[in-house]
Design a protein around this motif. Structure first.
Motif, short mmCIF file in Angstrom:
data_model
loop_
_atom_site.label_atom_id
_atom_site.label_comp_id
_atom_site.label_asym_id
_atom_site.label_seq_id
_atom_site.Cartn_x
_atom_site.Cartn_y
_atom_site.Cartn_z
N PRO A 1 -59.42 59.98 -37.04
CA PRO A 1 -60.59 60.88 -37.03
C PRO A 1 -61.90 60.18 -37.38
O PRO A 1 -62.96 60.81 -37.35
N GLU A 2 -61.86 58.87 -37.70
CA GLU A 2 -63.08 58.18 -38.11
C GLU A 2 -64.15 58.19 -37.02
O GLU A 2 -65.35 58.26 -37.31
N ASP A 3 -63.73 58.12 -35.75
CA ASP A 3 -64.73 58.06 -34.68
C ASP A 3 -65.58 59.32 -34.62
O ASP A 3 -66.81 59.25 -34.43
N ASP A 4 -64.95 60.48 -34.84
CA ASP A 4 -65.72 61.73 -34.82
C ASP A 4 -66.66 61.83 -36.01
O ASP A 4 -67.76 62.38 -35.90
N LEU B 1 -74.21 59.96 -36.58
CA LEU B 1 -75.23 59.50 -35.63
C LEU B 1 -75.93 60.66 -34.93
O LEU B 1 -77.05 60.49 -34.43
N SER B 2 -75.32 61.84 -34.89
CA SER B 2 -75.92 62.97 -34.19
C SER B 2 -77.25 63.36 -34.82
O SER B 2 -78.17 63.82 -34.13
N HIS B 3 -77.40 63.18 -36.12
CA HIS B 3 -78.68 63.50 -36.79
C HIS B 3 -79.78 62.55 -36.33
O HIS B 3 -80.94 62.95 -36.18
N PHE B 4 -79.42 61.30 -36.10
CA PHE B 4 -80.38 60.33 -35.56
C PHE B 4 -80.77 60.73 -34.14
O PHE B 4 -81.95 60.64 -33.76
N GLU B 5 -79.80 61.19 -33.37
CA GLU B 5 -80.09 61.61 -31.99
C GLU B 5 -81.09 62.76 -31.97
O GLU B 5 -82.04 62.77 -31.19
N VAL B 6 -80.89 63.75 -32.82
CA VAL B 6 -81.79 64.90 -32.87
C VAL B 6 -83.19 64.47 -33.28
O VAL B 6 -84.19 64.91 -32.72
N ALA B 7 -83.26 63.59 -34.26
CA ALA B 7 -84.56 63.17 -34.79
C ALA B 7 -85.36 62.35 -33.79
O ALA B 7 -86.58 62.46 -33.73
N THR B 8 -84.69 61.54 -32.98
CA THR B 8 -85.40 60.58 -32.13
C THR B 8 -85.34 60.89 -30.65
O THR B 8 -86.15 60.37 -29.88
N GLY B 9 -84.39 61.68 -30.23
CA GLY B 9 -84.20 61.93 -28.81
C GLY B 9 -83.33 60.90 -28.13
O GLY B 9 -83.03 61.02 -26.93
N ALA B 10 -82.93 59.86 -28.86
CA ALA B 10 -82.04 58.85 -28.28
C ALA B 10 -80.64 59.42 -28.10
O ALA B 10 -80.27 60.41 -28.75
N LYS B 11 -79.87 58.79 -27.24
CA LYS B 11 -78.48 59.20 -27.02
C LYS B 11 -77.58 58.06 -27.48
O LYS B 11 -77.77 56.91 -27.09
N ILE B 12 -76.58 58.40 -28.31
CA ILE B 12 -75.66 57.41 -28.82
C ILE B 12 -74.27 57.66 -28.24
O ILE B 12 -73.78 58.79 -28.29
N GLN B 13 -73.66 56.63 -27.72
CA GLN B 13 -72.31 56.75 -27.17
C GLN B 13 -71.41 55.76 -27.92
O GLN B 13 -71.53 54.55 -27.73
N TYR B 14 -70.53 56.30 -28.78
CA TYR B 14 -69.59 55.43 -29.50
C TYR B 14 -68.22 55.51 -28.84
O TYR B 14 -67.71 56.60 -28.57
N THR B 15 -67.61 54.36 -28.62
CA THR B 15 -66.25 54.28 -28.07
C THR B 15 -65.39 53.42 -28.98
O THR B 15 -65.73 52.25 -29.24
N GLY B 16 -64.31 53.98 -29.48
CA GLY B 16 -63.39 53.24 -30.32
C GLY B 16 -62.22 52.70 -29.51
O GLY B 16 -61.82 53.30 -28.51
N SER B 17 -61.70 51.55 -29.94
CA SER B 17 -60.58 50.94 -29.21
C SER B 17 -59.65 50.25 -30.18
O SER B 17 -60.10 49.58 -31.12
N PRO C 1 -71.70 46.07 -24.90
CA PRO C 1 -72.37 47.29 -25.34
C PRO C 1 -73.67 46.89 -26.04
O PRO C 1 -73.92 45.71 -26.26
N ASN C 2 -74.46 47.89 -26.42
CA ASN C 2 -75.68 47.56 -27.16
C ASN C 2 -75.38 47.11 -28.59
O ASN C 2 -76.07 46.25 -29.15
N MET C 3 -74.33 47.70 -29.18
CA MET C 3 -73.98 47.39 -30.55
C MET C 3 -72.47 47.32 -30.70
O MET C 3 -71.73 47.95 -29.94
N ALA C 4 -72.02 46.55 -31.70
CA ALA C 4 -70.59 46.43 -31.96
C ALA C 4 -70.35 46.49 -33.46
O ALA C 4 -71.12 45.94 -34.24
N VAL C 5 -69.26 47.17 -33.84
CA VAL C 5 -68.88 47.31 -35.25
C VAL C 5 -67.64 46.47 -35.49
O VAL C 5 -66.54 46.81 -35.05
N PHE C 6 -67.82 45.35 -36.18
CA PHE C 6 -66.73 44.39 -36.37
C PHE C 6 -65.97 44.65 -37.66
O PHE C 6 -66.58 44.68 -38.74
N PRO C 7 -64.65 44.81 -37.60
CA PRO C 7 -63.86 44.96 -38.83
C PRO C 7 -63.65 43.64 -39.55
O PRO C 7 -63.24 43.62 -40.71
#
Length: 449
Positions: A60-63, A69-85, A102-108
């Protein structure tokens, strides 16, 4: 500038749902979310910008991450697409090498981020964000160091923000057992050794230690050695060891292995005797804390270990923890060993730095803190918002840390950190000397250079 009211209805609904969910979360004490952190983002016009992010977080971490990030989207109008693998490490190598990242990557594991940076496949982050990490994170220099890598030209650059941390420097125990014998929580390593000796004098066995883990047998001992390195040597020496800038058989490393051996190779200290250390599964080892009578009184392991406690065990009541202490005589502060995820930029656009700035706000951390399964070293986040008292106290250990270092074996080449280091520790508890083990590990390192 685009106003707050002009943000898309769809995004507003998403954030409203997320906000409602967060507002219904139980809160510790009187804490409240730092919603004012969103104000500066409301003046940003990032409409039309899309930021793609990939990482290893799955349900459930991805949700949870998307909701934050949805709060950032509302504040700025940007769209964020996160994909977990679950094959993130392989996929990010393929995508960045092919020129389609991708534009950004989250490294464990920062080791992989370091490798990509050395090939100029990561984009350095601004000094503004680097200075925010130094200012806002406890042991801030440690977090900057962990995200500073050399580029292809050999120049050091700062590449990312750590968001979500795991804590390893913990000792678990039964409060009832401690109370029965009048044992007190030790605050120094010297006191911990004295407590262990007192338990032996009382006819008890202080420690339960198990290194078994199937094909990964031996890894729990690597955490012990890493913790002992941080408690006997400076952070700089630890970094040199992890990078093999000093050899594995350096006397300082051998000494740290033997410091682990003071616990694991003392037959009076360990449940089942020394012979059981290498064969007992790490998942079974802590159960001896709760047997009647108790077969051991303390277990050093990371924050995840309650998942393997007997069913019905309540952390904070039936089981509790304390910080694995430092030597008072060494004067090395309060080092903490752990792990974490670092958010980096792999393809910069107008919104990527803003996303990192948002993830540096107390609010972004608090939103996940309230959901559980999240620790942070951010000094501005309200610790009262942790989902449980035990998480809050673990968070305070991070906030009190003078040094944070990443799990060393995870930063070493796989053949060492997930190979000869593991097997060497099993050999060590089976009777081989620390010097011989360290010599063999260094020999295996030399073979891959």
């Amino acid at each position: 500038m685009k106003t707050w009211q002009k943000t898309s209805v769809a995004l507003a609904i998403t954030a409203a749902v997320a906000s409602a969910a967060f507002s219904e979360m139980p809160k510790m004490g009187s804490g409240d979310f730092n919603w004012a952190n969103l104000d500066k983002f409301k003046s940003m016009d990032l409409s039309g910008e899309t930021v793609t992010i990939t990482g290893a977080w799955l349900a459930p971490e991805d949700d949870v991450f998307r909701s934050i990030l949805s709060h950032f989207e509302v504040a700025t109008g940007a769209k964020i697409q996160y994909t977990g693998s679950d094959s993130f490490e392989q996929q990010i190598l393929i995508d960045t090498t092919a020129g389609t990242p991708p534009n950004m990557a989250v490294f464990p594991q920062p080791g992989l981020a370091k490798d990509l940076a050395s090939r100029d496949l990561l984009t350095p982050v601004s000094n503004k964000i680097k200075n925010a990490v130094l200012k806002d994170y406890a042991a801030g220099q440690s977090w900057v160091d962990l995200a500073t890598y050399k580029n292809k030209a050999g120049q050091d650059n700062f590449y990312g923000v750590f968001f979500r941390v795991d804590l390893k420097s913990l000792v678990w125990y039964s409060p009832d057992n401690f109370a029965d014998y009048g044992y007190e929580i030790p605050e120094t390593m010297e006191q911990l050794m004295a407590l262990s000796d007192k338990m032996v004098a009382d006819g008890q066995t202080p420690w339960c230690i198990g290194l078994g883990s199937g094909a990964a047998t031996g890894w729990p001992a690597t955490d012990w050695v890493e913790d002992m390195m941080l408690r006997t040597q400076s952070p700089a020496v630890y970094d040199q060891w992890v990078a093999n800038d000093i050899p594995f058989n350096d006397p300082r490393v051998v000494s740290a292995i033997d410091a682990f051996g003071e616990f694991a190779k003392n037959p009076k200290y360990v449940a089942g005797g020394v012979s059981a250390v290498g064969t007992t599964d790490f998942r079974d080892s802590p159960k001896d804390l709760f047997s009647v009578p108790a077969k051991c009184f303390m277990h050093r392991q990371a924050s995840f270990i309650p998942a393997f406690f007997p069913e019905g065990t309540v952390v904070g009541e039936d089981a509790d923890f304390f910080y694995f202490p430092a030597y008072e005589s060494k004067d090395l502060g309060k080092p903490v060993l752990g792990a974490g995820t670092v958010v980096t930029v792999t393809k910069e656009n107008k919104a990527t730095n803003a996303v990192l700035e948002y993830l540096m706000t107390p609010l972004a951390h608090e939103l996940w803190m309230s959901q559980g399964g999240f620790l942070t070293a951010h000094k501005g986040a309200d610790t009262a918002l942790y989902q449980s008292d035990s998480l809050r106290r673990q968070g305070e250990i991070l906030l009190n840390a003078t040094t944070f270092r990443f799990d060393g074996s995870d930063l070493m080449p796989g053949a060492i950190g997930a190979g000869s280091f593991w097997t060497g520790m099993v050999d060590y508890v089976s009777g081989m000397s620390a010097t011989t083990v360290a010599d063999e590990i260094q020999s295996s390192w030399n073979e891959i250079k």
